[in-house]
Design a protein around this motif. Sequence first.
Motif, PDB file in Angstrom:
ATOM      1  N   VAL A 149       1.122  -1.209  -0.137  1.00 24.96           N
ATOM      2  CA  VAL A 149       0.098  -0.193   0.020  1.00 24.96           C
ATOM      3  C   VAL A 149       0.977   1.228   0.115  1.00 24.96           C
ATOM      4  CG1 VAL A 149      -1.859  -1.223   0.989  1.00 24.96           C
ATOM      5  CG2 VAL A 149      -0.200   0.072   2.615  1.00 24.96           C
ATOM      6  N   ARG A 150       0.463   2.375  -0.616  1.00 23.17           N
ATOM      7  CA  ARG A 150       1.134   3.626  -0.663  1.00 23.17           C
ATOM      8  C   ARG A 150       0.046   4.785  -0.440  1.00 23.17           C
ATOM      9  NH1 ARG A 150       3.700   7.229  -4.545  1.00 23.17           N
ATOM     10  NH2 ARG A 150       5.829   7.753  -3.448  1.00 23.17           N
ATOM     11  N   VAL A 151       0.486   5.491   0.501  1.00 22.74           N
ATOM     12  CA  VAL A 151      -0.502   6.823   0.847  1.00 22.74           C
ATOM     13  C   VAL A 151       0.321   8.027   0.571  1.00 22.74           C
ATOM     14  CG1 VAL A 151      -1.925   7.670   2.340  1.00 22.74           C
ATOM     15  CG2 VAL A 151      -1.547   5.312   2.508  1.00 22.74           C
ATOM     16  N   ILE A 152      -0.231   9.026  -0.183  1.00 20.60           N
ATOM     17  CA  ILE A 152       0.434  10.214  -0.038  1.00 20.60           C
ATOM     18  C   ILE A 152      -0.370  11.351   0.682  1.00 20.60           C
ATOM     19  CG2 ILE A 152       1.280  11.920  -1.844  1.00 20.60           C
ATOM     20  CD1 ILE A 152       1.804   9.648  -3.827  1.00 20.60           C
ATOM     21  N   VAL A 153       0.056  12.006   1.292  1.00 17.22           N
ATOM     22  CA  VAL A 153      -0.336  12.866   2.106  1.00 17.22           C
ATOM     23  C   VAL A 153       0.517  14.393   2.206  1.00 17.22           C
ATOM     24  CG1 VAL A 153      -1.460  11.565   3.640  1.00 17.22           C
ATOM     25  CG2 VAL A 153       0.708  12.638   4.249  1.00 17.22           C
ATOM     26  N   ALA A 154      -0.152  15.495   2.420  1.00 15.71           N
ATOM     27  CA  ALA A 154       0.520  16.631   2.594  1.00 15.71           C
ATOM     28  C   ALA A 154       1.764  16.492   3.535  1.00 15.71           C
ATOM     29  CB  ALA A 154      -0.288  18.079   3.116  1.00 15.71           C
ATOM     30  N   LEU A 190      -5.974  13.013   2.225  1.00 16.11           N
ATOM     31  CA  LEU A 190      -5.142  12.099   1.388  1.00 16.11           C
ATOM     32  C   LEU A 190      -4.929  12.755   0.039  1.00 16.11           C
ATOM     33  CD1 LEU A 190      -6.351   8.296   1.738  1.00 16.11           C
ATOM     34  CD2 LEU A 190      -4.779   9.844   3.320  1.00 16.11           C
ATOM     35  N   VAL A 191      -3.744  12.814  -0.360  1.00 19.07           N
ATOM     36  CA  VAL A 191      -3.412  13.254  -1.915  1.00 19.07           C
ATOM     37  C   VAL A 191      -3.848  11.903  -2.710  1.00 19.07           C
ATOM     38  CG1 VAL A 191      -1.764  14.287  -3.583  1.00 19.07           C
ATOM     39  CG2 VAL A 191      -1.952  15.216  -1.117  1.00 19.07           C
ATOM     40  N   ASP A 192      -3.303  10.925  -2.451  1.00 22.54           N
ATOM     41  CA  ASP A 192      -3.560   9.572  -3.332  1.00 22.54           C
ATOM     42  C   ASP A 192      -3.437   8.563  -2.599  1.00 22.54           C
ATOM     43  OD1 ASP A 192      -3.736   8.156  -5.598  1.00 22.54           O
ATOM     44  OD2 ASP A 192      -1.811   8.467  -6.290  1.00 22.54           O
ATOM     45  N   LEU A 193      -4.107   7.574  -3.131  1.00 27.00           N
ATOM     46  CA  LEU A 193      -3.884   6.028  -2.348  1.00 27.00           C
ATOM     47  C   LEU A 193      -3.987   4.920  -3.182  1.00 27.00           C
ATOM     48  CD1 LEU A 193      -4.155   4.129   0.177  1.00 27.00           C
ATOM     49  CD2 LEU A 193      -6.706   4.380  -0.228  1.00 27.00           C
ATOM     50  N   ALA A 211       3.141  17.982   5.972  1.00 32.39           N
ATOM     51  CA  ALA A 211       2.711  18.356   7.485  1.00 32.39           C
ATOM     52  C   ALA A 211       2.053  17.102   8.166  1.00 32.39           C
ATOM     53  CB  ALA A 211       1.993  19.574   7.515  1.00 32.39           C
ATOM     54  N   ASP A 212       1.256  16.376   7.390  1.00 32.68           N
ATOM     55  CA  ASP A 212       0.514  15.387   7.955  1.00 32.68           C
ATOM     56  C   ASP A 212       1.135  14.016   8.020  1.00 32.68           C
ATOM     57  OD1 ASP A 212      -1.803  14.177   9.224  1.00 32.68           O
ATOM     58  OD2 ASP A 212      -2.636  13.653   6.904  1.00 32.68           O
ATOM     59  N   ALA A 213       2.406  13.978   7.445  1.00 32.86           N
ATOM     60  CA  ALA A 213       3.140  12.712   7.280  1.00 32.86           C
ATOM     61  C   ALA A 213       3.298  12.085   8.807  1.00 32.86           C
ATOM     62  CB  ALA A 213       4.318  12.802   6.672  1.00 32.86           C
ATOM     63  N   PRO A 247       6.452  17.888  -4.617  1.00 32.42           N
ATOM     64  CA  PRO A 247       6.737  18.952  -3.633  1.00 32.42           C
ATOM     65  C   PRO A 247       5.648  19.399  -2.694  1.00 32.42           C
ATOM     66  CG  PRO A 247       7.577  19.698  -5.956  1.00 32.42           C
ATOM     67  CD  PRO A 247       6.731  18.470  -5.944  1.00 32.42           C
ATOM     68  N   GLY A 248       6.093  19.530  -1.314  1.00 30.37           N
ATOM     69  CA  GLY A 248       4.869  19.610  -0.506  1.00 30.37           C
ATOM     70  C   GLY A 248       4.045  18.232   0.136  1.00 30.37           C
ATOM     71  N   THR A 249       4.492  17.151  -0.517  1.00 34.78           N
ATOM     72  CA  THR A 249       3.762  15.960  -0.159  1.00 34.78           C
ATOM     73  C   THR A 249       4.829  14.696   0.323  1.00 34.78           C
ATOM     74  OG1 THR A 249       3.816  14.793  -2.305  1.00 34.78           O
ATOM     75  CG2 THR A 249       1.980  16.338  -1.789  1.00 34.78           C
TER      76      THR A 249
END
Length: 311
Positions: A229-234, A286-289, A236-238, A261-263
């Motif tokens: 699994v791969r989750v992309i977030v901002a 989430l930006v992407d999952l 600051a939220d990592a 940049p920024g994620t």
Amino acid sequence: MTTTATAAVTTRGLTKRYGSRTALHGIDLDIARGGVFGVIGPNGAGKTTTMRLLLDIIRPSGGELRVLGEEPRTGGAALRRRIGYLPGELHLASRIRGRELLAHYAHISGPVRAGVVDSLADRLGLDLARPVRSLSKGNKQKLGLIQAFMHEPELLVLDEPTSGLDPLVQQEFLRMLHEVKRRGGTVLLSSHVLSEVQQAADEVAILRAGNIVKLATVAGLREAAVRRVRVIVAEADAPALQATLERVPGVAELRVSGDLPGTVGVEATLDTHVDSFVKALAGHDLVDLTIEEPDLEQSVLAYYDDEAGVQ
């Protein structure tokens, strides 16, 4: 639950010994009618031995077995006419043409409906007018499949059936299996190629050194398999996301990597149902999952590890 009366195949304590070597160690199986049952295992696991015992080609050293409600030893030719068989090592008479060979098999196996042989040959792309000796390995395998399917048996026993077939013919073979299921027939299919069994079977037995180490549905194997699994977030939220995932059962091998940049991307493996994982993500933006298909190969290979033992 499948009972002896309703099962296509039942074995209890099925054992086969060759001198001091034991090829099968007390196999218990219940194969329901109207489905596809896959037997997975490397060469030497006992797949072919099991099939030959069911067909009375060889006799057991111990245990009990029934096929279509009868004992193979006493069922005789009448029982064998209800079964279609493709051996793993196919030996065909080479001096005659394919159509003549199939006519010979039809005389042995019982009535074949008009047009069935030609229909199967068209679907598999086989020229029945050619002498058997001129056929490639793949075309001989097609001939073997036709003789197994053509009398529309109640039970098909297929040992490594797609050996030598190209991918397009393999897909046609899978369609043929689904048709057998729709008319209420049963298929016992062996292979050492998991992807083949995964596409065709409802249930599987994993064999290792003459023992069943796992009985499961394909859906059950898939459920328990490891996913990436791969989750992309901002960015600051990592940290908060990583802390969340560390608390989710079944999540392992967490790794944080830079992304756009920024994620930030957080990768992990997941060996449980995706429901709890997805619910844990609900509090994050989430930006992407990405959730990959489960790796069934790795799940099955785990049963062959020396440390896994025999269950």
